[in-house]
Design a protein around this motif. Sequence first.
Motif, PDB file in Angstrom:
ATOM      1  N   ASP A   6       0.809  -1.221   0.000  1.00 50.86           N
ATOM      2  CA  ASP A   6       0.000   0.000   0.000  1.00 50.86           C
ATOM      3  C   ASP A   6       0.841   1.269   0.000  1.00 50.86           C
ATOM      4  N   LEU A  10       2.480   0.099  -4.772  1.00 44.96           N
ATOM      5  CA  LEU A  10       1.357   0.702  -5.486  1.00 44.96           C
ATOM      6  C   LEU A  10       1.557   2.192  -5.750  1.00 44.96           C
ATOM      7  N   THR A  18       3.620  -6.172  -7.124  1.00 46.18           N
ATOM      8  CA  THR A  18       2.456  -6.323  -6.250  1.00 46.18           C
ATOM      9  C   THR A  18       1.748  -7.642  -6.508  1.00 46.18           C
ATOM     10  N   LYS A 123      -6.458  -4.943  -5.199  1.00 45.61           N
ATOM     11  CA  LYS A 123      -5.336  -4.019  -5.307  1.00 45.61           C
ATOM     12  C   LYS A 123      -4.725  -4.043  -6.703  1.00 45.61           C
ATOM     13  N   GLN A 269      -3.330   3.425  -5.789  1.00 50.10           N
ATOM     14  CA  GLN A 269      -3.508   3.134  -4.380  1.00 50.10           C
ATOM     15  C   GLN A 269      -4.943   2.692  -4.097  1.00 50.10           C
ATOM     16  N   PRO A 270      -5.165   1.926  -3.020  1.00 47.24           N
ATOM     17  CA  PRO A 270      -6.514   1.465  -2.688  1.00 47.24           C
ATOM     18  C   PRO A 270      -7.449   2.634  -2.419  1.00 47.24           C
TER      19      PRO A 270
END
Length: 271
Positions: A6, A10, A18, A123, A269-270
């Motif tokens: 995270d 990312l 990832t 993700k 990013q999430p």
Amino acid sequence: MLFLIDHWFLPRYDLETTGLIINELELDKTKKSHFFKAFISNWKQLLFIFPTIFVLFILAIDNNPLSYIFQCIKIPPLTNKSLTSGNGEYDWKNIFSMTCVVAAYCIIIVYIIKIILNRLKIKLYIPRLFGAIIIGYLPLIVAEDVWRFGMYCQPSVILVLVPACLGFSFIYLWHEVNNKIENSNVAFKRVCKIYLRGIIYAIITGTIILDLVYGTFYRSLHGINQDCNNIYMGVIGVINPKVLLVFFPLALLIGIFVQIIWEDKSITQPL
């Protein structure tokens, strides 16, 4: 490892690393059933929600609800002559358009199932980019003038508009990734992966949106006896490839601009 995903990989658009990390991580298999257990434990709420929606659906339509449901789940009947060939059979364009729309729905369903079975997969699918593209479609589908522009856009304009929007989207993503990564070759490799995925998201999302809303808009604009040239069958409604060709690069460009300008996080990013 989750913290590194995270906060390091990312933000630097490194989807390849990832993915390798996520594939190596072993999730608790019992977590896969938590999604279904959550629904079962809330059966009282579901018992209220689903019947209520069904009753609202029955009250909202004019015809017999059962006949309407059966009409939706079976192969669309040959009632519109302009969408069929002269002998009353499906022509190849309608078959191809329906196949493409079905494929778009299937892809979305498969990805949802993958996310349910492995929550870390989301993700890799860049949900922030997917959400940005949906936001990019919103100003396009609510404005009548934009619909008219997509329907009556000249080929010469399309030949300039589509490459320009796709080109600006790539340049903007390239600038964003290049600011985070000093190696230009690595940055180019990573931005290509995200950019191509964004185009796929825009096309699939646009196909589903047109299938859901285009028929209603077109009938309200032109009436029942409208000219159906360049309009082909979908699963729920109809689609117009010309409108999709104009809309998907615009939605991608608008979504990227909105995401990067209004958000201080990278697009990978999430949420």
